[in-house]
Design a protein around this motif. Structure first.
Motif, mmCIF file in Angstrom:
data_model
loop_
_atom_site.group_PDB
_atom_site.id
_atom_site.type_symbol
_atom_site.label_atom_id
_atom_site.label_comp_id
_atom_site.label_asym_id
_atom_site.label_seq_id
_atom_site.Cartn_x
_atom_site.Cartn_y
_atom_site.Cartn_z
ATOM 1 N N TYR A 109 -11.245 -1.434 -0.385
ATOM 2 C CA TYR A 109 -10.216 -2.468 -0.361
ATOM 3 C C TYR A 109 -9.801 -2.833 1.064
ATOM 4 O O TYR A 109 -9.369 -3.949 1.335
ATOM 5 C CB TYR A 109 -8.990 -2.029 -1.169
ATOM 6 C CG TYR A 109 -8.149 -0.973 -0.511
ATOM 7 C CD1 TYR A 109 -7.043 -1.310 0.262
ATOM 8 C CD2 TYR A 109 -8.459 0.371 -0.641
ATOM 9 C CE1 TYR A 109 -6.272 -0.352 0.881
ATOM 10 C CE2 TYR A 109 -7.696 1.339 -0.037
ATOM 11 C CZ TYR A 109 -6.602 0.980 0.725
ATOM 12 O OH TYR A 109 -5.848 1.946 1.333
ATOM 13 N N LYS A 110 -9.962 -1.902 2.015
ATOM 14 C CA LYS A 110 -9.519 -2.188 3.375
ATOM 15 C C LYS A 110 -10.338 -3.296 4.021
ATOM 16 O O LYS A 110 -9.854 -3.994 4.915
ATOM 17 C CB LYS A 110 -9.578 -0.919 4.219
ATOM 18 C CG LYS A 110 -8.552 0.130 3.813
ATOM 19 C CD LYS A 110 -8.584 1.334 4.724
ATOM 20 C CE LYS A 110 -7.566 2.370 4.306
ATOM 21 N NZ LYS A 110 -7.577 3.557 5.189
ATOM 22 N N HIS A 160 0.855 -1.177 0.000
ATOM 23 C CA HIS A 160 0.000 0.000 0.000
ATOM 24 C C HIS A 160 0.899 1.238 0.000
ATOM 25 O O HIS A 160 1.281 1.750 1.042
ATOM 26 C CB HIS A 160 -0.917 -0.034 1.239
ATOM 27 C CG HIS A 160 -1.819 1.160 1.310
ATOM 28 N ND1 HIS A 160 -2.469 1.522 2.454
ATOM 29 C CD2 HIS A 160 -2.187 2.069 0.379
ATOM 30 C CE1 HIS A 160 -3.187 2.601 2.235
ATOM 31 N NE2 HIS A 160 -3.027 2.958 0.979
ATOM 32 N N TRP A 161 1.248 1.675 -1.230
ATOM 33 C CA TRP A 161 2.120 2.843 -1.329
ATOM 34 C C TRP A 161 1.319 4.141 -1.183
ATOM 35 O O TRP A 161 1.802 5.118 -0.641
ATOM 36 C CB TRP A 161 2.860 2.840 -2.659
ATOM 37 C CG TRP A 161 3.713 1.622 -2.900
ATOM 38 C CD1 TRP A 161 3.867 0.977 -4.077
ATOM 39 C CD2 TRP A 161 4.534 0.922 -1.962
ATOM 40 N NE1 TRP A 161 4.722 -0.085 -3.942
ATOM 41 C CE2 TRP A 161 5.151 -0.142 -2.647
ATOM 42 C CE3 TRP A 161 4.799 1.080 -0.603
ATOM 43 C CZ2 TRP A 161 6.022 -1.031 -2.029
ATOM 44 C CZ3 TRP A 161 5.659 0.187 0.009
ATOM 45 C CH2 TRP A 161 6.275 -0.845 -0.697
ATOM 46 N N SER A 162 0.114 4.164 -1.705
ATOM 47 C CA SER A 162 -0.764 5.325 -1.583
ATOM 48 C C SER A 162 -2.165 4.865 -1.965
ATOM 49 O O SER A 162 -2.364 3.709 -2.360
ATOM 50 C CB SER A 162 -0.304 6.466 -2.500
ATOM 51 O OG SER A 162 -0.500 6.122 -3.867
ATOM 52 N N GLU A 163 -3.129 5.759 -1.892
ATOM 53 C CA GLU A 163 -4.500 5.387 -2.236
ATOM 54 C C GLU A 163 -4.625 5.011 -3.705
ATOM 55 O O GLU A 163 -5.503 4.242 -4.084
ATOM 56 C CB GLU A 163 -5.466 6.547 -1.905
ATOM 57 C CG GLU A 163 -5.621 6.807 -0.416
ATOM 58 C CD GLU A 163 -6.178 5.595 0.318
ATOM 59 O OE1 GLU A 163 -7.013 4.869 -0.259
ATOM 60 O OE2 GLU A 163 -5.762 5.339 1.459
ATOM 61 N N CYS A 221 -3.900 -4.294 -6.821
ATOM 62 C CA CYS A 221 -4.996 -4.702 -5.930
ATOM 63 C C CYS A 221 -6.318 -4.455 -6.669
ATOM 64 O O CYS A 221 -6.599 -3.327 -7.081
ATOM 65 C CB CYS A 221 -4.945 -3.883 -4.643
ATOM 66 S SG CYS A 221 -6.330 -4.216 -3.532
ATOM 67 N N PRO A 222 -7.138 -5.495 -6.886
ATOM 68 C CA PRO A 222 -8.322 -5.345 -7.746
ATOM 69 C C PRO A 222 -9.513 -4.671 -7.067
ATOM 70 O O PRO A 222 -10.529 -4.439 -7.733
ATOM 71 C CB PRO A 222 -8.650 -6.797 -8.100
ATOM 72 C CG PRO A 222 -8.192 -7.584 -6.917
ATOM 73 C CD PRO A 222 -6.967 -6.876 -6.404
ATOM 74 N N TYR A 223 -9.408 -4.346 -5.817
ATOM 75 C CA TYR A 223 -10.560 -3.819 -5.087
ATOM 76 C C TYR A 223 -10.589 -2.291 -5.147
ATOM 77 O O TYR A 223 -9.562 -1.639 -5.339
ATOM 78 C CB TYR A 223 -10.534 -4.310 -3.639
ATOM 79 C CG TYR A 223 -10.529 -5.817 -3.556
ATOM 80 C CD1 TYR A 223 -11.705 -6.534 -3.704
ATOM 81 C CD2 TYR A 223 -9.329 -6.514 -3.382
ATOM 82 C CE1 TYR A 223 -11.702 -7.919 -3.649
ATOM 83 C CE2 TYR A 223 -9.318 -7.898 -3.339
ATOM 84 C CZ TYR A 223 -10.502 -8.600 -3.474
ATOM 85 O OH TYR A 223 -10.495 -9.968 -3.438
ATOM 86 N N PHE A 268 -8.658 -9.393 1.025
ATOM 87 C CA PHE A 268 -8.431 -10.350 2.108
ATOM 88 C C PHE A 268 -6.976 -10.378 2.558
ATOM 89 O O PHE A 268 -6.666 -10.701 3.696
ATOM 90 C CB PHE A 268 -8.897 -11.746 1.695
ATOM 91 C CG PHE A 268 -8.247 -12.258 0.436
ATOM 92 C CD1 PHE A 268 -7.062 -12.962 0.490
ATOM 93 C CD2 PHE A 268 -8.827 -12.027 -0.813
ATOM 94 C CE1 PHE A 268 -6.459 -13.432 -0.664
ATOM 95 C CE2 PHE A 268 -8.225 -12.488 -1.968
ATOM 96 C CZ PHE A 268 -7.040 -13.196 -1.899
ATOM 97 N N ILE A 269 -6.030 -10.034 1.673
ATOM 98 C CA ILE A 269 -4.620 -10.002 2.077
ATOM 99 C C ILE A 269 -4.417 -8.925 3.131
ATOM 100 O O ILE A 269 -3.786 -9.153 4.174
ATOM 101 C CB ILE A 269 -3.707 -9.745 0.860
ATOM 102 C CG1 ILE A 269 -3.828 -10.879 -0.159
ATOM 103 C CG2 ILE A 269 -2.247 -9.591 1.306
ATOM 104 C CD1 ILE A 269 -3.007 -10.665 -1.415
#
Length: 623
Positions: A602-603, A414-417, A596-598, A607-608
């Motif tokens: 996503y949070k 998670h580098w940024s939004e 990330c596909p969400y 699931f990761i």
């Protein structure tokens, strides 16, 4: 058929009786003219069987044993025999002195007489000059370091005298750097499109010596390597070490040095010589390295010396290269539309004639307002290959580093939004190793050279810490201004000074700029840097072309040089982006990164991240 360059060295013609001084017993070449001719004719027989366009000759020193006049008289007959039988002109011959060709008794006498060093530098070549003048028809210019040359195709072979520090006690190879670079620049200015090959005696690298600097002054070598790189020297031919091999200079894979080995040797090592074929296949400029050795089985039916045979380059203790690549074929951007026509097509495009039986729908004509000739040009251009960097050996090695050191990580990054991925390449660990860093720097330079990006460039920018590291060598090698910029998404992490380019472009002085970085995904970071008002839009609005060069491309588009432009992006990537369309993109290697596909949820949905299923890394915008 190709041009052939015969490279011989270390003849060590010696009086075997010892009447002139020290007798070298480890050489077949003596003062006996008949035996010398017999030995030389054996090797000429094998050379004559090789098809050729034109032959050339390079002799890289130690022609004599102790530089006595009698030795040079015998050597003159040997060289004349070679040139006569192979039909080689004096203008296509380079004769270079070695340390054994300096008459040391003369130097000692000069010291006794307390003569000036400048005078000694001329006198010590007196005996060698007898041979030189007999072959070349003129005296050796001992005041110049680069004293002779010949041209083969787009290559200039330069004769370089490395005996500056050789006196009566011997010494090592040495070139006064100021004078050498001045002389080298003149050739670069006179022949700007040619490749330069240096031909000299002393070896810059050692195969047998314990030191890594060969038989060369170590501090002088360090200075010279920088000069070689600055002037794009890719190949150096030498003698002296009696080892027919080739290797990279100082670990730099852009400079190959090649030793011919000794033409005449009895016991310590087999005799050898090399033939370089100048190959221009498909527009490349390549030297095919052919190695010949004197092989003896000590049989009763064998001649006095054995047999000359061609040896596979990789068979010499795995120390020789098969080819010295000087220039790749032209890239696709250098090819015009008509180059894609069949050989029997005229160069000009004819009007498309439609037979009466063929019907063209009215709506098709209305929808396509281009002239028929323009349609045909577009069709031809559509067949043009993609413009990408391709060098399998470099790409394979870079991938092997990632694989062997396990630098491709999985998890939630998670580098940024707007930058969330499920895998990532650890470039920092790649660059912390010195050898891998050197390789990465050389790979970037290879892209710049192979894709012809250097010409016309006004400024190079290293982007981010890693980009600055891999661009640093190019910034030293290339005569172009250089600066560093942080990534646009880390703008607030840096002080104002670091965020400034410190170059004013109001007068449009910087028309072509190269950005060098470690990884590019979809190019949003680049477009933000050059297209946002609060970044560097004011500077880049006056830039006509931006060339982006990276180690890796991790995006999902089919690789081509236009994929970072806003107009080339898929529609789902354009939201909130900057409309920048003057970017050319080149990368060493493509490794796709799975985003990330969400969406915004996503949070809770990824699931990761939610369950800490794998490594979760948060960066920049969230602790």
């Amino acid at each position: 058929m190709n041009d052939l360059v015969l490279h011989i060295s270390d003849l060590h013609v010696s009086d075997q009786r010892g009447l002139l001084g020290f007798a070298n017993k480890d050489t077949y070449l003596t003062l006996d003219e008949d035996k010398n001719a017999n030995y030389i004719n054996n090797l000429l027989d094998i050379i004559k069987d090789i098809p050729f366009k034109k032959r050339h000759l390079i002799i890289t020193g130690d022609i004599s044993n102790i530089a006595e006049s009698k030795e040079f008289e015998a050597a003159t007959k040997i060289i004349r025999l070679i040139m006569s039988e192979l039909k080689i002109d004096p203008e296509q011959t380079l004769i270079i002195p070695g340390d054994h060709d300096i008459h040391r008794h003369t130097v000692t006498d000069c010291f006794i007489k307390e003569m000036k060093t400048s005078e000694i530098q001329k006198i010590k070549y007196n005996n060698f000059n007898q041979l030189y003048c007999a072959i070349k028809g003129d005296d050796l210019d001992s005041e110049r370091l680069i004293f002779d040359h010949f041209i083969v195709d787009d290559i200039i072979f330069l004769a370089v005298n490395t005996n500056f520090s050789i006196m009566n006690q011997g010494g090592t190879g040495y070139l006064p750097t100021g004078q050498f670079e001045t002389e080298l620049k003149k050739y670069k200015e006179t022949y700007p499109t040619h490749e330069l090959i240096l031909c000299l005696h002393h070896n810059l690298e050692g195969e047998h010596e314990e030191s890594c600097h060969g038989q060369w002054d170590p501090e002088n070598k360090k200075d010279l390597v920088t000069i070689f790189e600055r002037h794009n020297i890719k190949c150096i031919l030498n003698g002296n070490e009696h080892t027919p091999n080739s290797k990279y200079l100082a670990g730099r894979e852009e400079i190959i040095i090649s030793d011919a080995g000794p033409l005449s040797a009895k016991t310590s090592i087999d005799g050898s010589f090399k033939i370089y074929e100048i190959d221009r296949t498909m527009g490349s400029l390549n030297i095919i390295n052919r190695v010949f050795g004197l092989h003896s089985v000590n049989g009763q039916r064998e001649g006095n010396y054995g047999n000359w045979i061609e040896m596979p380059a990789d068979g010499i203790k795995n120390t020789d290269f098969k080819n010295f690549l000087l220039r790749n074929p032209p890239v696709a951007s250098e090819v015009g539309p008509t180059d894609f026509l069949p050989d029997d097509e005229p160069a000009s495009l004819p009007t498309l004639n439609v037979a009466p039986s063929q019907k063209i729908a009215k709506q098709d004509v209305q929808e396509s307002e281009q002239p028929v000739e323009e349609i045909q040009i577009l069709q031809i251009q559509a067949k043009a290959p993609k413009i990408i960097y391709e060098e399998p050996l470099v790409q394979k090695k870079l991938y092997s580093i990632i694989k062997e050191k396990k630098l491709f990580h999985q998890g939630h990054f998670h580098w940024s939004e707007t930058s969330r991925a499920h895998n990532w390449i650890d470039i920092a660990r790649l660059l912390e190793n010195k050898e891998d860093l050197y390789f990465a720097q050389n790979a970037i330079i290879d892209v710049l050279e192979k894709m012809n990006l250097i010409e016309g460039t006004d400024l190079i920018i290293g982007l981010g810490y890693e980009g600055n590291m891999i661009a640093s060598k190019a910034s030293i090698k290339l005569p172009v201004p250089y600066t560093y910029m942080p990534y646009s998404y880390r703008w607030l992490d840096h002080n104002k000074f670091e965020n400034e380019l410190h170059y004013d472009n109001e007068d449009k002085k910087y028309k072509k700029v190269i950005l060098i970085t470690d990884v590019v995904n979809d190019g949003r970071t680049i477009r933000r840097l050059v297209g946002r008002e609060d970044r560097k839009k004011e500077f880049f609005d006056n830039v006509e072309k931006i060339a982006v060069v990276s180690l890796f491309y991790t995006g999902h588009q089919e690789l081509n040089n236009d994929i970072l432009n806003y107009n080339s992006l898929p529609k789902d990537l354009k939201d909130g982006d900057e409309e920048v369309n003057n970017i050319e993109f080149y990368t060493v290697q493509q490794l796709k990164i799975e985003k990330c596909p969400y969406g915004d949820d996503y949070k809770t949905e990824c699931f990761i991240l939610r369950d800490n299923l794998h490594c979760v890394h948060k960066f920049y915008t969230e602790e």
